[in-house]
Design a protein around this motif. Structure first.
Motif, mmCIF file in Angstrom:
data_model
loop_
_atom_site.group_PDB
_atom_site.id
_atom_site.type_symbol
_atom_site.label_atom_id
_atom_site.label_comp_id
_atom_site.label_asym_id
_atom_site.label_seq_id
_atom_site.Cartn_x
_atom_site.Cartn_y
_atom_site.Cartn_z
ATOM 1 N N GLU A 16 0.841 -1.194 0.000
ATOM 2 C CA GLU A 16 0.000 0.000 0.000
ATOM 3 C C GLU A 16 0.873 1.239 0.000
ATOM 4 O O GLU A 16 2.057 1.175 0.315
ATOM 5 C CB GLU A 16 -0.941 0.014 1.206
ATOM 6 C CG GLU A 16 -0.244 0.029 2.549
ATOM 7 C CD GLU A 16 -1.190 -0.127 3.727
ATOM 8 O OE1 GLU A 16 -2.406 -0.008 3.547
ATOM 9 O OE2 GLU A 16 -0.700 -0.383 4.830
ATOM 10 N N ASN A 20 -2.110 5.544 2.410
ATOM 11 C CA ASN A 20 -3.069 4.492 2.770
ATOM 12 C C ASN A 20 -2.677 3.813 4.071
ATOM 13 O O ASN A 20 -3.537 3.482 4.893
ATOM 14 C CB ASN A 20 -3.199 3.466 1.653
ATOM 15 C CG ASN A 20 -4.003 3.963 0.484
ATOM 16 O OD1 ASN A 20 -4.728 4.953 0.593
ATOM 17 N ND2 ASN A 20 -3.861 3.302 -0.648
ATOM 18 N N ARG A 24 -5.016 3.900 7.370
ATOM 19 C CA ARG A 24 -5.441 2.655 8.017
ATOM 20 C C ARG A 24 -5.123 2.676 9.514
ATOM 21 O O ARG A 24 -5.965 2.315 10.344
ATOM 22 C CB ARG A 24 -4.767 1.458 7.341
ATOM 23 C CG ARG A 24 -5.217 0.120 7.857
ATOM 24 C CD ARG A 24 -4.626 -1.034 7.062
ATOM 25 N NE ARG A 24 -3.189 -0.953 6.876
ATOM 26 C CZ ARG A 24 -2.293 -1.335 7.784
ATOM 27 N NH1 ARG A 24 -2.688 -1.787 8.949
ATOM 28 N NH2 ARG A 24 -1.006 -1.251 7.534
ATOM 29 N N ARG A 58 -16.351 11.743 3.852
ATOM 30 C CA ARG A 58 -15.264 10.907 3.347
ATOM 31 C C ARG A 58 -14.760 9.986 4.457
ATOM 32 O O ARG A 58 -14.480 8.806 4.225
ATOM 33 C CB ARG A 58 -14.128 11.776 2.816
ATOM 34 C CG ARG A 58 -13.093 10.962 2.063
ATOM 35 C CD ARG A 58 -12.016 11.815 1.418
ATOM 36 N NE ARG A 58 -12.587 12.893 0.627
ATOM 37 C CZ ARG A 58 -12.138 14.137 0.646
ATOM 38 N NH1 ARG A 58 -11.121 14.475 1.413
ATOM 39 N NH2 ARG A 58 -12.684 15.061 -0.100
ATOM 40 N N GLN A 61 -17.181 7.119 4.910
ATOM 41 C CA GLN A 61 -17.055 6.170 3.803
ATOM 42 C C GLN A 61 -15.822 5.284 3.988
ATOM 43 O O GLN A 61 -15.887 4.065 3.833
ATOM 44 C CB GLN A 61 -16.968 6.929 2.480
ATOM 45 C CG GLN A 61 -16.762 6.038 1.281
ATOM 46 C CD GLN A 61 -16.511 6.845 0.016
ATOM 47 O OE1 GLN A 61 -16.241 8.047 0.070
ATOM 48 N NE2 GLN A 61 -16.600 6.189 -1.121
ATOM 49 N N GLN A 62 -14.689 5.898 4.312
ATOM 50 C CA GLN A 62 -13.457 5.133 4.520
ATOM 51 C C GLN A 62 -13.591 4.191 5.711
ATOM 52 O O GLN A 62 -13.119 3.055 5.672
ATOM 53 C CB GLN A 62 -12.278 6.080 4.720
ATOM 54 C CG GLN A 62 -11.930 6.855 3.482
ATOM 55 C CD GLN A 62 -10.962 7.992 3.744
ATOM 56 O OE1 GLN A 62 -10.740 8.407 4.894
ATOM 57 N NE2 GLN A 62 -10.385 8.521 2.681
ATOM 58 N N TYR A 63 -14.244 4.648 6.760
ATOM 59 C CA TYR A 63 -14.457 3.827 7.954
ATOM 60 C C TYR A 63 -15.306 2.611 7.599
ATOM 61 O O TYR A 63 -14.995 1.487 7.973
ATOM 62 C CB TYR A 63 -15.130 4.665 9.043
ATOM 63 C CG TYR A 63 -15.205 3.983 10.381
ATOM 64 C CD1 TYR A 63 -14.243 4.229 11.349
ATOM 65 C CD2 TYR A 63 -16.230 3.084 10.683
ATOM 66 C CE1 TYR A 63 -14.304 3.607 12.591
ATOM 67 C CE2 TYR A 63 -16.297 2.457 11.914
ATOM 68 C CZ TYR A 63 -15.319 2.722 12.860
ATOM 69 O OH TYR A 63 -15.384 2.090 14.092
ATOM 70 N N ARG A 64 -16.373 2.848 6.853
ATOM 71 C CA ARG A 64 -17.271 1.750 6.466
ATOM 72 C C ARG A 64 -16.557 0.745 5.572
ATOM 73 O O ARG A 64 -16.744 -0.466 5.708
ATOM 74 C CB ARG A 64 -18.506 2.289 5.776
ATOM 75 C CG ARG A 64 -19.497 1.207 5.454
ATOM 76 C CD ARG A 64 -20.748 1.761 4.846
ATOM 77 N NE ARG A 64 -21.843 0.915 5.268
ATOM 78 C CZ ARG A 64 -23.089 1.266 5.310
ATOM 79 N NH1 ARG A 64 -23.429 2.488 4.985
ATOM 80 N NH2 ARG A 64 -24.005 0.432 5.671
ATOM 81 N N GLU A 65 -15.726 1.234 4.667
ATOM 82 C CA GLU A 65 -14.961 0.339 3.800
ATOM 83 C C GLU A 65 -14.019 -0.541 4.615
ATOM 84 O O GLU A 65 -13.840 -1.714 4.316
ATOM 85 C CB GLU A 65 -14.164 1.142 2.773
ATOM 86 C CG GLU A 65 -15.019 1.754 1.686
ATOM 87 C CD GLU A 65 -14.245 2.723 0.804
ATOM 88 O OE1 GLU A 65 -13.019 2.880 0.982
ATOM 89 O OE2 GLU A 65 -14.879 3.333 -0.069
ATOM 90 N N ARG A 66 -13.433 0.022 5.649
ATOM 91 C CA ARG A 66 -12.463 -0.727 6.465
ATOM 92 C C ARG A 66 -13.132 -1.687 7.445
ATOM 93 O O ARG A 66 -12.667 -2.802 7.639
ATOM 94 C CB ARG A 66 -11.581 0.254 7.233
ATOM 95 C CG ARG A 66 -10.618 -0.388 8.204
ATOM 96 C CD ARG A 66 -9.210 0.001 7.937
ATOM 97 N NE ARG A 66 -8.299 -0.522 8.923
ATOM 98 C CZ ARG A 66 -7.697 -1.704 8.810
ATOM 99 N NH1 ARG A 66 -7.898 -2.452 7.754
ATOM 100 N NH2 ARG A 66 -6.880 -2.127 9.744
ATOM 101 N N GLY A 68 -16.796 -2.235 7.767
ATOM 102 C CA GLY A 68 -18.090 -2.779 7.406
ATOM 103 C C GLY A 68 -19.269 -2.199 8.163
ATOM 104 O O GLY A 68 -20.363 -2.777 8.158
ATOM 105 N N GLU A 69 -19.045 -1.096 8.830
ATOM 106 C CA GLU A 69 -20.115 -0.397 9.544
ATOM 107 C C GLU A 69 -19.737 1.068 9.659
ATOM 108 O O GLU A 69 -18.577 1.429 9.502
ATOM 109 C CB GLU A 69 -20.345 -0.996 10.928
ATOM 110 C CG GLU A 69 -19.172 -0.832 11.880
ATOM 111 C CD GLU A 69 -19.394 -1.519 13.219
ATOM 112 O OE1 GLU A 69 -20.344 -2.300 13.360
ATOM 113 O OE2 GLU A 69 -18.598 -1.268 14.128
#
Length: 80
Positions: A16, A20, A24, A58, A61-66, A68-69
């Motif tokens: 990465e 990124n 993370r 944003r 969105q990034q939190y949800r991608e990482r 799942g909630e």
């Protein structure tokens, strides 16, 4: 070391980019804080700002991608 070499080395060693990787780590810290905070007196926005997330949609969105909630769901999980 040049910026290009730094990016290439990060990609090769960690899979990465440096940004990124940092994002993370910061998201992990936000989650840890949300899980240990009192939901009655904690605002997700305050925690996000403390960890350097200034654009709330944003961040969510990034939190949800990482994870799942959404961050507010993590905070509510602490309450339940």
């Amino acid at each position: 070391m040049s910026v290009r070499t730094l990016h290439a080395t990060f990609q090769q060693e960690l899979g990465e980019s440096p940004m990124n990787h940092l994002r993370r780590i910061r998201l992990d810290h936000v989650r840890a804080e949300l899980l240990r905070c009192d939901p009655a007196s904690t605002r997700v926005t305050d925690v996000a700002l403390r960890w350097g997330f200034f654009h709330q949609s944003r961040f969510a969105q990034q939190y949800r991608e990482r994870f799942g909630e959404l961050p507010r769901e993590t905070l509510r999980e602490r309450a339940g």
